[in-house]
Design an enzyme around this catalytic site. Sequence first.
Site, PDB file in Angstrom:
ATOM      1  N   THR A 194       0.850  -1.188   0.000  1.00  0.00           N
ATOM      2  CA  THR A 194       0.000   0.000   0.000  1.00  0.00           C
ATOM      3  C   THR A 194       0.885   1.237   0.000  1.00  0.00           C
ATOM      4  O   THR A 194       1.837   1.334   0.780  1.00  0.00           O
ATOM      5  CB  THR A 194      -0.945   0.029   1.210  1.00  0.00           C
ATOM      6  OG1 THR A 194      -1.809  -1.101   1.149  1.00  0.00           O
ATOM      7  CG2 THR A 194      -1.795   1.292   1.204  1.00  0.00           C
ATOM      8  N   PHE A 196       1.315   5.177   0.618  1.00  0.00           N
ATOM      9  CA  PHE A 196       0.779   6.274   1.418  1.00  0.00           C
ATOM     10  C   PHE A 196       1.447   7.577   1.000  1.00  0.00           C
ATOM     11  O   PHE A 196       2.626   7.603   0.631  1.00  0.00           O
ATOM     12  CB  PHE A 196       1.055   6.054   2.912  1.00  0.00           C
ATOM     13  CG  PHE A 196       0.285   4.927   3.528  1.00  0.00           C
ATOM     14  CD1 PHE A 196      -0.822   5.164   4.330  1.00  0.00           C
ATOM     15  CD2 PHE A 196       0.673   3.606   3.327  1.00  0.00           C
ATOM     16  CE1 PHE A 196      -1.530   4.130   4.909  1.00  0.00           C
ATOM     17  CE2 PHE A 196      -0.026   2.558   3.905  1.00  0.00           C
ATOM     18  CZ  PHE A 196      -1.128   2.825   4.694  1.00  0.00           C
TER      19      PHE A 196
END
Length: 296
Positions: A194, A196
Amino acid sequence: MNGQPSVQAQEQATGGHLTVAFQGNSGAYGEIAALHALSSAGVPHAGVTTRGYPTFHEVARAVEQGEADYGALPVENSLMGAIHQSIDLLSETELHVIGEVVVRVSHCLMALPGVRLEDVRRVVSQQPALDQCTGLIRKYGLQPVAAHDTAGSAKDLAARGARDEAVIASARAAELYGLDILAREIEDEPFNYTRFMLLSRHEPVPSDVPHKISLVFAVRHTPGFLVETLSELRGLNLSRIESRPRRDRAWSYLIYVDIEGHPQDPQVAQALAGVLRKASYAKIIGSYPRALETVG
Protein backbone atom coordinates in the site's frame (compact mmCIF):
# COMPACT_ATOMS: atom_id res chain seq x y z
CA MET A 1 7.38 29.29 -1.92
CA ASN A 2 4.33 31.59 -1.68
CA GLY A 3 5.34 32.79 1.79
CA GLN A 4 4.67 29.37 3.32
CA PRO A 5 7.08 28.11 5.99
CA SER A 6 9.03 25.03 4.96
CA VAL A 7 9.02 21.64 6.63
CA GLN A 8 12.52 22.45 7.86
CA ALA A 9 11.18 25.51 9.69
CA GLN A 10 8.38 23.34 11.09
CA GLU A 11 10.90 20.80 12.39
CA GLN A 12 12.93 23.53 14.07
CA ALA A 13 9.81 25.06 15.65
CA THR A 14 8.76 21.74 17.23
CA GLY A 15 12.18 20.83 18.58
CA GLY A 16 12.43 17.89 16.20
CA HIS A 17 9.70 15.67 17.72
CA LEU A 18 6.78 15.48 15.31
CA THR A 19 3.26 14.06 15.30
CA VAL A 20 1.92 12.12 12.30
CA ALA A 21 -1.82 11.42 12.00
CA PHE A 22 -3.19 8.27 10.38
CA GLN A 23 -6.56 6.59 9.92
CA GLY A 24 -7.34 3.73 12.29
CA ASN A 25 -6.10 2.39 15.60
CA SER A 26 -2.58 1.74 16.85
CA GLY A 27 -1.20 -1.25 15.00
CA ALA A 28 -2.87 -0.34 11.69
CA TYR A 29 -0.83 -0.37 8.49
CA GLY A 30 -1.46 3.37 8.42
CA GLU A 31 0.44 3.69 11.68
CA ILE A 32 3.32 1.69 10.22
CA ALA A 33 3.35 4.19 7.35
CA ALA A 34 3.20 7.11 9.80
CA LEU A 35 6.20 5.79 11.72
CA HIS A 36 8.35 5.65 8.57
CA ALA A 37 6.93 8.49 6.44
CA LEU A 38 9.12 11.32 7.74
CA SER A 39 12.34 9.41 7.10
CA SER A 40 11.12 8.37 3.64
CA ALA A 41 10.34 12.01 2.82
CA GLY A 42 13.68 13.23 4.16
CA VAL A 43 12.10 15.27 6.96
CA PRO A 44 14.57 15.72 9.86
CA HIS A 45 13.11 14.72 13.22
CA ALA A 46 14.17 13.62 16.68
CA GLY A 47 11.18 11.30 17.14
CA VAL A 48 7.71 10.45 15.86
CA THR A 49 4.43 10.33 17.76
CA THR A 50 1.53 8.73 15.90
CA ARG A 51 -2.12 9.66 16.41
CA GLY A 52 -5.05 7.69 14.99
CA TYR A 53 -8.29 9.20 13.66
CA PRO A 54 -11.52 7.46 12.56
CA THR A 55 -11.62 8.76 8.97
CA PHE A 56 -9.38 10.08 6.20
CA HIS A 57 -11.12 13.45 6.38
CA GLU A 58 -10.33 13.73 10.09
CA VAL A 59 -6.67 12.99 9.36
CA ALA A 60 -6.58 15.90 6.90
CA ARG A 61 -8.50 18.15 9.30
CA ALA A 62 -6.06 17.36 12.12
CA VAL A 63 -3.14 18.50 9.96
CA GLU A 64 -4.98 21.58 8.68
CA GLN A 65 -5.83 22.69 12.22
CA GLY A 66 -2.41 21.92 13.69
CA GLU A 67 -3.46 18.99 15.87
CA ALA A 68 -0.84 16.96 14.00
CA ASP A 69 2.26 18.10 12.17
CA TYR A 70 1.73 15.66 9.29
CA GLY A 71 -0.76 13.09 8.04
CA ALA A 72 -0.33 9.77 6.23
CA LEU A 73 -3.09 8.77 3.79
CA PRO A 74 -3.24 5.58 1.69
CA VAL A 75 -3.76 6.26 -2.01
CA GLU A 76 -3.40 2.88 -3.71
CA ASN A 77 -2.88 -0.81 -3.07
CA SER A 78 -0.96 -3.06 -5.46
CA LEU A 79 -3.81 -5.62 -5.49
CA MET A 80 -6.97 -3.59 -4.88
CA GLY A 81 -6.08 -0.47 -6.87
CA ALA A 82 -6.76 3.16 -6.04
CA ILE A 83 -8.24 4.23 -2.70
CA HIS A 84 -10.65 6.76 -4.13
CA GLN A 85 -11.74 8.43 -0.91
CA SER A 86 -8.16 9.51 -0.24
CA ILE A 87 -7.48 10.50 -3.84
CA ASP A 88 -10.61 12.70 -3.97
CA LEU A 89 -9.55 14.31 -0.71
CA LEU A 90 -6.17 15.32 -2.16
CA SER A 91 -7.82 17.59 -4.73
CA GLU A 92 -10.03 19.22 -2.08
CA THR A 93 -7.48 20.02 0.63
CA GLU A 94 -4.95 22.85 0.59
CA LEU A 95 -2.35 20.58 2.18
CA HIS A 96 0.86 19.73 0.36
CA VAL A 97 2.00 16.20 -0.45
CA ILE A 98 5.67 16.19 0.59
CA GLY A 99 6.52 12.49 0.54
CA GLU A 100 5.40 8.92 -0.02
CA VAL A 101 6.01 5.63 1.76
CA VAL A 102 5.22 2.11 0.53
CA VAL A 103 4.21 -0.42 3.20
CA ARG A 104 4.44 -4.18 2.72
CA VAL A 105 1.06 -5.54 3.79
CA SER A 106 1.69 -8.83 5.58
CA HIS A 107 -1.50 -10.11 7.22
CA CYS A 108 -1.56 -12.30 10.32
CA LEU A 109 -4.39 -14.37 11.78
CA MET A 110 -4.55 -13.78 15.53
CA ALA A 111 -6.69 -14.74 18.50
CA LEU A 112 -6.76 -14.61 22.29
CA PRO A 113 -3.91 -16.42 24.09
CA GLY A 114 -4.53 -20.16 24.23
CA VAL A 115 -7.06 -20.23 21.38
CA ARG A 116 -6.24 -22.82 18.69
CA LEU A 117 -7.02 -22.44 15.02
CA GLU A 118 -9.53 -25.30 15.19
CA ASP A 119 -11.46 -23.36 17.87
CA VAL A 120 -12.08 -20.39 15.57
CA ARG A 121 -15.45 -19.99 13.85
CA ARG A 122 -15.40 -16.34 12.74
CA VAL A 123 -12.73 -14.01 11.40
CA VAL A 124 -13.11 -10.24 11.70
CA SER A 125 -11.25 -7.50 9.82
CA GLN A 126 -11.59 -4.63 7.40
CA GLN A 127 -13.24 -5.78 4.17
CA PRO A 128 -10.15 -5.36 1.95
CA ALA A 129 -8.12 -7.51 4.35
CA LEU A 130 -10.81 -10.21 4.26
CA ASP A 131 -10.82 -10.03 0.46
CA GLN A 132 -7.04 -10.47 0.39
CA CYS A 133 -7.15 -13.64 2.54
CA THR A 134 -9.95 -15.64 0.97
CA GLY A 135 -7.81 -18.76 0.59
CA LEU A 136 -7.30 -19.19 4.33
CA ILE A 137 -10.90 -18.26 5.10
CA ARG A 138 -12.21 -20.94 2.73
CA LYS A 139 -9.67 -23.54 3.85
CA TYR A 140 -10.81 -23.41 7.46
CA GLY A 141 -14.49 -22.66 6.77
CA LEU A 142 -14.45 -19.38 8.70
CA GLN A 143 -17.29 -16.88 8.64
CA PRO A 144 -15.89 -13.49 7.52
CA VAL A 145 -17.20 -10.46 9.42
CA ALA A 146 -16.39 -6.97 8.08
CA ALA A 147 -15.25 -4.30 10.54
CA HIS A 148 -14.03 -0.70 10.34
CA ASP A 149 -10.30 -1.41 10.35
CA THR A 150 -7.74 -4.15 10.95
CA ALA A 151 -6.10 -2.98 14.16
CA GLY A 152 -9.46 -1.90 15.57
CA SER A 153 -10.66 -5.49 15.15
CA ALA A 154 -7.69 -6.71 17.19
CA LYS A 155 -8.33 -4.12 19.89
CA ASP A 156 -12.01 -5.05 20.04
CA LEU A 157 -11.29 -8.79 20.28
CA ALA A 158 -8.91 -8.24 23.18
CA ALA A 159 -11.61 -6.24 24.97
CA ARG A 160 -14.50 -8.67 24.29
CA GLY A 161 -12.62 -11.89 24.94
CA ALA A 162 -14.40 -13.98 22.28
CA ARG A 163 -12.62 -17.34 22.14
CA ASP A 164 -14.27 -18.59 18.94
CA GLU A 165 -13.10 -15.58 16.95
CA ALA A 166 -9.93 -14.48 15.21
CA VAL A 167 -8.94 -11.28 13.43
CA ILE A 168 -6.74 -10.38 10.48
CA ALA A 169 -4.29 -7.58 11.20
CA SER A 170 -0.59 -6.75 11.35
CA ALA A 171 1.92 -8.46 13.61
CA ARG A 172 2.29 -5.10 15.37
CA ALA A 173 -1.42 -5.18 16.28
CA ALA A 174 -1.03 -8.64 17.84
CA GLU A 175 1.86 -7.38 19.94
CA LEU A 176 0.05 -4.21 21.05
CA TYR A 177 -3.17 -5.98 22.10
CA GLY A 178 -1.71 -9.15 23.58
CA LEU A 179 -3.00 -11.59 20.95
CA ASP A 180 -1.38 -14.80 19.75
CA ILE A 181 -0.52 -15.13 16.07
CA LEU A 182 -2.00 -18.34 14.66
CA ALA A 183 -0.67 -17.89 11.11
CA ARG A 184 1.56 -15.38 9.32
CA GLU A 185 1.62 -14.09 5.73
CA ILE A 186 -1.90 -15.36 5.07
CA GLU A 187 -2.64 -13.03 2.15
CA ASP A 188 -3.53 -14.80 -1.11
CA GLU A 189 -0.93 -12.88 -3.11
CA PRO A 190 2.49 -11.97 -1.70
CA PHE A 191 2.73 -8.89 -3.93
CA ASN A 192 0.68 -6.79 -1.50
CA TYR A 193 1.79 -3.22 -0.94
CA THR A 194 0.00 0.00 0.00
CA ARG A 195 1.30 3.40 -1.01
CA PHE A 196 0.78 6.27 1.42
CA MET A 197 1.25 10.00 0.87
CA LEU A 198 2.55 12.32 3.56
CA LEU A 199 0.55 15.55 3.96
CA SER A 200 1.81 18.80 5.44
CA ARG A 201 0.64 22.38 5.89
CA HIS A 202 4.08 23.47 4.73
CA GLU A 203 5.85 23.25 1.42
CA PRO A 204 8.78 20.82 1.16
CA VAL A 205 12.43 21.76 1.26
CA PRO A 206 13.87 21.46 -2.29
CA SER A 207 16.19 18.49 -2.76
CA ASP A 208 17.92 16.72 -5.62
CA VAL A 209 16.82 13.16 -4.78
CA PRO A 210 14.62 11.23 -7.27
CA HIS A 211 11.22 12.92 -7.29
CA LYS A 212 7.60 12.37 -8.19
CA ILE A 213 5.04 15.01 -9.07
CA SER A 214 1.31 14.42 -8.49
CA LEU A 215 -0.97 16.49 -10.68
CA VAL A 216 -4.75 16.72 -11.06
CA PHE A 217 -6.44 18.52 -13.93
CA ALA A 218 -9.64 18.82 -15.96
CA VAL A 219 -10.11 19.76 -19.61
CA ARG A 220 -12.89 21.18 -21.75
CA HIS A 221 -15.42 18.64 -23.01
CA THR A 222 -14.14 18.93 -26.58
CA PRO A 223 -13.28 16.01 -28.87
CA GLY A 224 -9.57 15.21 -28.74
CA PHE A 225 -8.72 17.84 -26.13
CA LEU A 226 -7.83 15.34 -23.40
CA VAL A 227 -5.39 13.54 -25.71
CA GLU A 228 -3.97 16.89 -26.76
CA THR A 229 -3.44 17.91 -23.14
CA LEU A 230 -1.85 14.59 -22.21
CA SER A 231 0.47 14.93 -25.20
CA GLU A 232 2.17 17.75 -23.30
CA LEU A 233 3.57 15.02 -21.04
CA ARG A 234 5.08 12.99 -23.86
CA GLY A 235 8.61 11.80 -23.14
CA LEU A 236 7.98 11.68 -19.36
CA ASN A 237 7.47 8.55 -17.29
CA LEU A 238 3.89 8.54 -15.98
CA SER A 239 3.72 6.05 -13.11
CA ARG A 240 -0.05 6.48 -12.67
CA ILE A 241 -2.95 7.97 -14.61
CA GLU A 242 -6.58 7.76 -13.54
CA SER A 243 -9.84 9.61 -14.03
CA ARG A 244 -12.31 10.41 -11.26
CA PRO A 245 -15.79 11.97 -11.46
CA ARG A 246 -15.95 15.62 -10.45
CA ARG A 247 -18.14 16.28 -7.44
CA ASP A 248 -19.31 19.68 -8.68
CA ARG A 249 -20.29 18.80 -12.25
CA ALA A 250 -22.12 15.76 -13.63
CA TRP A 251 -20.36 13.71 -16.34
CA SER A 252 -17.16 15.69 -15.97
CA TYR A 253 -13.90 14.15 -14.78
CA LEU A 254 -10.65 14.96 -13.07
CA ILE A 255 -7.46 13.35 -14.37
CA TYR A 256 -4.85 12.33 -11.80
CA VAL A 257 -1.28 11.82 -13.01
CA ASP A 258 1.92 10.84 -11.21
CA ILE A 259 5.08 11.89 -13.05
CA GLU A 260 8.54 10.63 -12.24
CA GLY A 261 10.84 13.62 -12.36
CA HIS A 262 11.88 16.85 -10.66
CA PRO A 263 9.94 20.08 -11.29
CA GLN A 264 13.23 21.92 -11.85
CA ASP A 265 14.08 19.62 -14.75
CA PRO A 266 13.55 21.76 -17.90
CA GLN A 267 11.62 19.02 -19.74
CA VAL A 268 9.35 18.44 -16.74
CA ALA A 269 8.81 22.16 -16.17
CA GLN A 270 7.92 22.69 -19.84
CA ALA A 271 5.46 19.76 -19.77
CA LEU A 272 3.75 21.01 -16.62
CA ALA A 273 3.45 24.50 -18.08
CA GLY A 274 1.81 23.00 -21.18
CA VAL A 275 -0.77 21.11 -19.11
CA LEU A 276 -1.49 24.13 -16.91
CA ARG A 277 -1.95 26.27 -20.00
CA LYS A 278 -4.46 23.93 -21.67
CA ALA A 279 -6.39 22.61 -18.67
CA SER A 280 -9.61 24.25 -17.52
CA TYR A 281 -8.59 23.34 -13.96
CA ALA A 282 -5.22 22.15 -12.69
CA LYS A 283 -3.51 21.66 -9.36
CA ILE A 284 -0.10 20.30 -8.47
CA ILE A 285 -0.87 18.16 -5.43
CA GLY A 286 2.76 17.79 -4.55
CA SER A 287 6.36 17.34 -5.61
CA TYR A 288 8.14 14.93 -3.32
CA PRO A 289 10.92 12.35 -2.92
CA ARG A 290 10.08 9.05 -4.57
CA ALA A 291 9.92 6.03 -2.24
CA LEU A 292 12.88 3.85 -3.17
CA GLU A 293 12.21 0.97 -0.78
CA THR A 294 9.35 -0.59 1.15
CA VAL A 295 8.78 -0.73 4.91
CA GLY A 296 6.92 -3.10 7.17
